[in-house]
Motif scaffolding. Structure first.
Motif, PDB file in Angstrom:
ATOM      1  N   VAL A 595       0.798  -1.224   0.000  1.00  0.00           N
ATOM      2  CA  VAL A 595       0.000   0.000   0.000  1.00  0.00           C
ATOM      3  C   VAL A 595       0.833   1.278   0.000  1.00  0.00           C
ATOM      4  CG1 VAL A 595      -1.911  -1.130   1.167  1.00  0.00           C
ATOM      5  CG2 VAL A 595      -0.292   0.212   2.495  1.00  0.00           C
ATOM      6  N   CYS A 596       2.113   1.209   0.318  1.00  0.00           N
ATOM      7  CA  CYS A 596       2.874   2.446   0.456  1.00  0.00           C
ATOM      8  C   CYS A 596       2.916   3.221  -0.860  1.00  0.00           C
ATOM      9  CB  CYS A 596       4.293   2.156   0.911  1.00  0.00           C
ATOM     10  SG  CYS A 596       5.281   3.661   1.062  1.00  0.00           S
ATOM     11  N   PRO A 597       2.441   4.480  -0.876  1.00  0.00           N
ATOM     12  CA  PRO A 597       2.428   5.234  -2.134  1.00  0.00           C
ATOM     13  C   PRO A 597       3.827   5.605  -2.609  1.00  0.00           C
ATOM     14  CG  PRO A 597       1.066   6.303  -0.451  1.00  0.00           C
ATOM     15  CD  PRO A 597       1.847   5.252   0.230  1.00  0.00           C
ATOM     16  N   CYS A 618       2.565   9.165   5.948  1.00  0.00           N
ATOM     17  CA  CYS A 618       1.125   9.268   5.744  1.00  0.00           C
ATOM     18  C   CYS A 618       0.340   8.327   6.633  1.00  0.00           C
ATOM     19  CB  CYS A 618       0.755   9.021   4.289  1.00  0.00           C
ATOM     20  SG  CYS A 618       0.970   7.324   3.742  1.00  0.00           S
ATOM     21  N   GLY A 619       0.933   7.186   6.989  1.00  0.00           N
ATOM     22  CA  GLY A 619       0.240   6.266   7.892  1.00  0.00           C
ATOM     23  C   GLY A 619      -0.643   5.240   7.224  1.00  0.00           C
ATOM     24  N   THR A 620      -0.669   5.207   5.897  1.00  0.00           N
ATOM     25  CA  THR A 620      -1.518   4.210   5.221  1.00  0.00           C
ATOM     26  C   THR A 620      -1.068   2.799   5.593  1.00  0.00           C
ATOM     27  OG1 THR A 620      -1.797   5.757   3.404  1.00  0.00           O
ATOM     28  CG2 THR A 620      -2.424   3.493   2.990  1.00  0.00           C
ATOM     29  N   SER A 622       0.208   1.864   8.399  1.00  0.00           N
ATOM     30  CA  SER A 622      -0.197   1.577   9.766  1.00  0.00           C
ATOM     31  C   SER A 622      -1.631   1.069   9.813  1.00  0.00           C
ATOM     32  CB  SER A 622      -0.048   2.873  10.561  1.00  0.00           C
ATOM     33  OG  SER A 622      -0.558   2.722  11.834  1.00  0.00           O
ATOM     34  N   ALA A 623      -2.509   1.695   9.015  1.00  0.00           N
ATOM     35  CA  ALA A 623      -3.905   1.270   9.038  1.00  0.00           C
ATOM     36  C   ALA A 623      -4.092  -0.070   8.347  1.00  0.00           C
ATOM     37  CB  ALA A 623      -4.789   2.315   8.368  1.00  0.00           C
ATOM     38  N   SER A 624      -3.177  -0.427   7.445  1.00  0.00           N
ATOM     39  CA  SER A 624      -3.315  -1.709   6.739  1.00  0.00           C
ATOM     40  C   SER A 624      -2.797  -2.872   7.562  1.00  0.00           C
ATOM     41  CB  SER A 624      -2.525  -1.698   5.430  1.00  0.00           C
ATOM     42  OG  SER A 624      -2.907  -0.606   4.653  1.00  0.00           O
TER      43      SER A 624
ATOM     44  N   GLY C  45      -6.211   7.580   4.731  1.00  0.00           N
ATOM     45  CA  GLY C  45      -5.722   6.210   4.615  1.00  0.00           C
ATOM     46  C   GLY C  45      -5.120   5.669   5.888  1.00  0.00           C
ATOM     47  N   SER C  46      -4.809   6.572   6.841  1.00  0.00           N
ATOM     48  CA  SER C  46      -4.197   6.100   8.081  1.00  0.00           C
ATOM     49  C   SER C  46      -5.235   5.799   9.147  1.00  0.00           C
ATOM     50  CB  SER C  46      -3.229   7.161   8.612  1.00  0.00           C
ATOM     51  OG  SER C  46      -3.948   8.265   9.120  1.00  0.00           O
ATOM     52  N   LYS C  77      -2.409   8.026  -2.876  1.00  0.00           N
ATOM     53  CA  LYS C  77      -3.515   7.061  -2.961  1.00  0.00           C
ATOM     54  C   LYS C  77      -4.045   6.564  -1.628  1.00  0.00           C
ATOM     55  CE  LYS C  77      -0.115   3.560  -4.244  1.00  0.00           C
ATOM     56  NZ  LYS C  77       0.088   2.223  -4.727  1.00  0.00           N
ATOM     57  N   TYR C  81      -7.447   3.510  -0.321  1.00  0.00           N
ATOM     58  CA  TYR C  81      -7.463   2.412   0.644  1.00  0.00           C
ATOM     59  C   TYR C  81      -8.489   2.686   1.734  1.00  0.00           C
ATOM     60  CZ  TYR C  81      -3.213   0.925  -1.680  1.00  0.00           C
ATOM     61  OH  TYR C  81      -2.316   0.527  -2.617  1.00  0.00           O
TER      62      TYR C  81
END
Lengths: 650, 344, 140
Positions: A595-597, A618-620, A622-624, C45-46, C77, C81
């Protein structure tokens, strides 16, 4: 963290007018862990900052919360105060009680209660903040410019003149780009090559510019300040140091292929020079056209026989060169939308229906007709020429929705120059609007109408077809309301500007984004037009959007300035609030990697690893993560949970 | 029909070759119709193997222990583990491979097709035989299950009456990945794959709440559902962060950052939180092997939660679980046209 | 006279778009009810499903997650997600019987101060008749 200081700003009456700031300070003073709480009229002022500084030192504060305006305004200010007072700046946080509280509510008691909740939640957050130091990496003091048109040339010169090495990569045998194909440029009617070639020579002679023509970028890896690039040098089979441009080789070469420089209007030999002023000044053998490229025997070799300096070397091999650079400028330019896409205008089948660049070659004194306007079909001079603007542009249903910006100007130019060449000719221009916004542009268009008698017809052309040697043009003049039929000798289409072929593949290699129309995407359409979304990669010229020469040059200088800003630093600093992996929880499932952009995470020995320079926090990831094994420093799920708890007063 | 003899032959062959560490299959409990997982190391042991409609356990779960064992040992035996897999079990293997928990070469799979049947549901079986004690349960001909009772009576029951709910909705009744597959690979014709959850989807909000609250208030937080699930392999479950997996290189900061989402006591609010987290973490990973529901001591219909998200994954995102080990996880990919009508 | 129930809403706003949009609402001196407490995250997304459940467990009457419009995410993006993950959360919460109005998602850009204001007003208005959220709230 046990010793938090809370500073509540009145902001004059901006906050204090609605929120009871003294009450906020008093309530926060009772909050567990808060050892100092005060209010002041303007916290961002010098005396306000001094209060904070003093409290940090005297009360030995380990964390600070300033309840004031939005962090976008003064987070840096207060973090600096903390730093100077000896407190790690990342232990200072802002509670927004103005834009998101006092300015949007009117009920005093409710606004005050909300301000208290917001401030409490930020206190709970900051108490769990770690001390962080900015991450830094060294910078390779060299730039890569991809594309040798006017934008690439300008960017290279600007960066080189600022004192840094530049590698300029161009895939064709010569730099110059489309500007070298132009005859004269609007609005001055300067000879295009006359103003371009001095810059090309400057590039060739510049001690800090390494020119790599007939080369293409193969692979790019790394990150800002530390890119690693692999460049393929295609073999020209001609030694540039030995070639004297005597032109004997083309006289004996038996192969003729379409000449790209003349947009297919003429042929060239397999051994060729794109144009006489090419830089580097050497001939090139096009190995796809030349039959002499076999391992066992040379099939032809006539050129080598007549080459007196012995410059031809059939044993040249492609070479892959690896370079380290700190910044990249992408200036890959444009191509015209292909005529074959337009059924309305004959699918490009009619030899006398030309696009703008082809007509430019006819106009050019060094072109296929030596500057005479002649029909490609029968070499006769056309007396009636129809120019059609917006061919493929401004057409959301069938072709491209955007305006290609330069066509109104160059069509006016084409019509004027046609009239200068063919005094008794008649030029018609079918247009929707006239977009002539640049300096002296409007006056230029008026010249075409008033001095050169160009006839402007406001309407679109629905069909162009051949009949008895003439090209029948069916259009409309909306200002008179009449349908128009013209039996033209030649039609010139102002085809839409498209990003040059190969832009999509290059963007993938560089991992930069494209916009909805395939042009290189800028980081922000208004405020960051020369930066891509990838740090360290900049955009210049028509590759980013259709534009004219002054804009391309301006943008190139802008991109160069951005590149120099990176190259001139000893080290690059990056915010440290990046992701971190708790290795004992990580199972190596690679969800975060996916997921990391920024592709900042990779798997090493079965566990995720974060590249702190690429990570933007961004933390994406972390949420995944199902296990909370990867977390963003100072904004972990723990921080969020405590903020939630404090917000809801529990 | 799957030939038990052929199965024994295959297992004997692979055990004799020495290419696998051990083989996990099913064996009879000794008395009664029930079976249990069987671990076989020597070729002679294959006579213990059985294949009956009572083979509902998901043997993939044992791979967790194998992986942990290998992580502890200095020179681990890295031969693959042999495993008997049904269709659902094989999809669990694919999910574990997708998540890099195991590599395909770490397992040797002998697949068994359920043909047009599946495994039975114990509760349904008991309901079908009031007052009678089943001694043996066997696959009958033509989609029936043969039950032999303790007074030697033979009863034939329509398979669809006592098969587990999940088998009636099964999208893959033969293994999708295996080294050998026994039995015919016939695809079952399932007309309503989400039959079991549709009554709940049709309920009103309050009716649904009343149903689920009734279920969650009974939960003991025994975590049997988590223990039996092949996808619940995390060393430390986020919903249960008492068992901190602290190792030598856990830093002080990491320890300080440990977060407790759910309290230990089985209050309804905590039970719901745990089950919601488990359901959302299994979205795109649950293969509906039904084990969680089977092992629940208070009979909470857990698969209804996971099935709902499986349906949403299919309908909203076109995502199917466990058929392709190379596809990205459900929440680690997206489509440009993912639905967003729920977003303002 | 019975006091009108005031729902407490936790809002996760992404820093670059939604929080900036909320700031713009402030700069433009728009007015909306104070029921909403903002928590600024870097990117929609976080926002983990655990945050939503945690907010409801701690007694939030409503949860809002707001991010950048698809295609405009500052981090390219992240919001895609979020869109997928939170769609599943929304379906799950509705399925177990939580009123659908209690968890909402929105796209608010940095220029949409007016939209943010309207979303908050609508959210408060929709939550008022539902009363306090007692289904997932921790009661000890």
């Amino acid at each position: 963290m046990k010793r938090t200081g809370v500073f509540v700003c009145h902001c004059g009456i901006n906050i204090a007018g609605t929120v009871d700031v003294k009450k906020v300070a008093a309530e926060l003073a009772k909050h567990p862990g808060v050892v100092h709480a005060e209010d002041y009229v303007y916290m961002c002022s010098d005396p306000g900052q001094n209060l904070i500084s003093k409290a940090i030192k005297e009360k030995k504060l380990d964390t600070v919360v300033v309840a004031c305006c939005s962090p976008t305004l003064h987070e840096t200010t207060f973090r600096n105060v903390a730093k100077i007072a000896g407190l790690n700046p990342y232990r200072c946080e802002i509670a927004n009680i103005r834009e998101q509280c006092s300015w949007v509510h009117r009920d005093r008691s409710k606004a005050t209660q909300k301000a208290i909740s917001i401030t409490r939640s930020v206190v709970e957050k900051v108490r769990r903040n770690e001390s962080l130091e900015d991450v830094s990496v060294p910078v390779t003091k060299r730039a890569l410019v991809i594309g040798g048109g006017i934008a690439g040339i300008q960017a290279s010169l600007d960066i080189a003149n600022a004192g840094f090495e530049v590698i300029l990569v161009e895939r064709s045998p010569s730099i110059g780009g489309h500007m070298s194909q132009l005859s004269e440029t609007f609005p001055t009617l300067d000879c295009s090559q006359c103003i371009l070639t001095p810059k090309m020579v400057e590039v060739a002679k510049h001690p800090r510019i390494k020119l790599m023509t007939y080369s293409e970028v193969q692979e790019v890896s790394g990150f800002v300040g530390n890119f690693k690039v692999k460049i393929l040098k295609k073999p020209t089979y001609v030694d540039p140091d030995k070639c004297t441009l005597c032109d004997e080789c083309t006289k004996v070469c038996p192969i003729v292929v379409p000449n790209e420089f003349d947009m297919g209007l003429t042929g060239r030999r397999a051994i060729y020079i794109p144009f006489p002023q090419a830089i580097p000044a050497t001939y090139t053998i096009d190995e796809k056209a030349c039959p002499g490229m076999f391992d066992t025997a040379i099939a032809c070799g006539k050129c080598a026989d007549v080459c007196k300096p012995g410059a031809i070397n059939f044993d040249m091999k492609p070479e892959v060169v690896e370079v380290d650079v700190g910044a990249i400028v992408v200036a890959t330019g444009y191509d015209l939308y292909d005529k074959s896409m337009m059924a309305e205008y004959g699918y490009g089948k009619y030899p006398d229906v030309l696009d703008g660049l082809q007509f430019e070659r006819l106009l050019s004194a060094s072109g296929p007709t030596r500057g005479r306007i002649l029909r490609p079909s029968d070499k006769k001079e056309p007396k009636e020429v129809v120019f059609i603007q917006c061919a493929g542009s401004r057409d959301p249903e069938l072709h491209w929705p955007y305006c290609s910006k330069i066509c109104c100007m160059y069509t006016a130019k084409h019509a004027m120059l046609y009239k200068h060449h063919v005094h008794d000719g008649q030029a018609y221009i079918f247009y929707i609007d006239i977009r002539s916004g640049g300096k002296n542009y409007e006056e230029f268009v008026h010249r075409a109408v008033e001095e050169d008698g160009v006839l402007y017809l406001r309407g679109k052309v629905s069909r162009v077809f051949e009949d008895n040697g003439k090209l029948i043009v069916w259009g409309v003049d909306t200002l008179t309301g009449k349908q128009i039929e013209i039996a033209a000798d030649m039609v010139v289409l102002a085809m839409a500007i498209r990003p040059s072929k190969g832009t999509e593949e290059l963007a993938k290699k560089l991992k930069i984004a494209l916009d909805k129309d395939g042009f290189l995407a800028e980081a922000h359409p208004k405020l960051r037009p020369v930066e891509s979304m990838t740090s360290g990669i900049f955009l210049a010229g028509a590759a980013q959007a259709p534009k004219d020469i002054p804009e391309a040059v301006g943008q190139a200088s802008g991109a160069a300035a951005k590149a120099v800003a990176i190259l001139s630093q000893e080290r690059l600093f990056h915010s440290p609030t990046v992701a971190r992996v708790l290795r004992n929880l990580c199972t190596g499932c690679a969800m975060c990697v996916n997921v990391c952009p920024y592709e900042a995470i990779s798997l090493k020995e079965g566990k995720a690893v974060v590249n702190e320079i690429l990570c933007e926090g961004c933390g994406t990831c972390s949420a995944s993560c199902l296990r909370n094994a990867i977390q963003v420093k100072n904004l972990t799920p723990y921080h969020i949970q405590e903020m939630i708890r404090a917000c809801l007063g529990g | 029909m799957v030939s038990l003899e052929q199965l024994k032959e295959e297992v004997k062959k692979i055990l004799s070759s020495g290419n696998i560490k051990y083989f996990i299959g099913y064996e009879s409990l000794g008395s009664g119709w029930q079976v249990r997982p069987a671990f076989m190391r020597k070729p002679e042991e294959v006579d213990r193997l059985v294949w009956t409609p009572a083979c509902f356990h998901n043997l993939v779960r044992f791979l967790h222990d194998e992986k942990r064992r290998r992580a502890r040992e200095k020179n681990p035996d890295t031969r693959p583990v042999g495993l008997l897999v049904k269709g659902c079990d094989s999809r669990a293997i694919n999910v574990l491979v997708q998540e890099k928990y195991i590599e395909r070469k770490d397992v040797y799979l002998i697949g068994v097709s359920c043909e047009l049947m599946g495994v039975i549901d114990e509760v349904k079986l008991k309901r079908h035989l009031p007052g009678l004690k089943p001694q043996k349960v066997l696959f009958g001909q033509k989609e029936t299950i043969k039950v032999i009772t303790d007074n030697d009576k033979e009863i034939e029951i329509e398979a669809s009456e006592i098969l587990a709910d999940r088998c009636l909705e099964c999208p893959a009744n033969f293994p999708v990945v295996a080294d050998i597959i026994l039995g015919e690979k016939i695809k079952k014709n399932v007309t309503s794959p989400y039959q079991s959850i549709s009554p709940y989807e049709r309920m009103s909000v309050e009716e649904r709440w009343s149903f689920w609250q009734g279920q969650f208030s009974r939960c003991l937080r025994c975590y049997a559902c988590r223990s039996v699930c092949p996808m619940c392999y995390c060393d430390e479950c986020v919903a249960d962060s008492i068992a901190y997996a602290v190792t030598a290189d856990t830093t002080a900061d990491e320890k300080a950052q440990k977060i407790k989402w759910v309290e230990r006591n089985p209050e309804p609010s905590e039970n719901i939180f745990y089950h919601l987290v488990r359901a959302i973490h299994l979205a795109g990973r649950c293969v509906d092997c039904g084990e969680c529901e089977r092992v629940c001591p208070v009979e909470i219909p857990l698969r209804l939660l996971n099935k709902k998200l499986e349906k949403e994954a299919r309908e909203l995102f076109g995502y199917e679980v466990g058929f392709d080990a190379s596809q990205p996880p459900l929440i680690a990919c997206f489509r440009d046209n993912d639905p967003q009508d729920f977003i303002r | 006279m019975a006091e009108e129930f005031e729902p407490r809403i936790v809002a996760f706003l992404c820093k670059w778009c939604s929080s900036a949009g909320a700031d713009l609402a402030g700069v433009s001196r728009m007015e909306y009810p104070p029921n909403i407490i903002p928590i600024q995250v870097m990117c929609s997304g976080s926002v983990s499903p655990l945050y939503i459940f945690s907010a409801l467990s701690h007694g939030a009457d409503g949860v809002l997650v707001s991010g950048c419009h698809p295609g405009d995410c500052h981090y390219i993006k992240g919001n895609y997600y979020a869109r997928r993950r939170l769609a599943l959360v929304k379906k799950l919460l509705e399925y177990i019987g939580l009123e659908p109005q209690r968890f909402q998602m929105s796209w608010v850009s940095a220029t949409e101060g007016i939209k943010f204001t309207q979303i908050v007003k609508d959210l408060v208005r929709e939550l008022q008749p539902l009363g306090p959220q007692n289904k997932l709230r921790r009661k000890f």
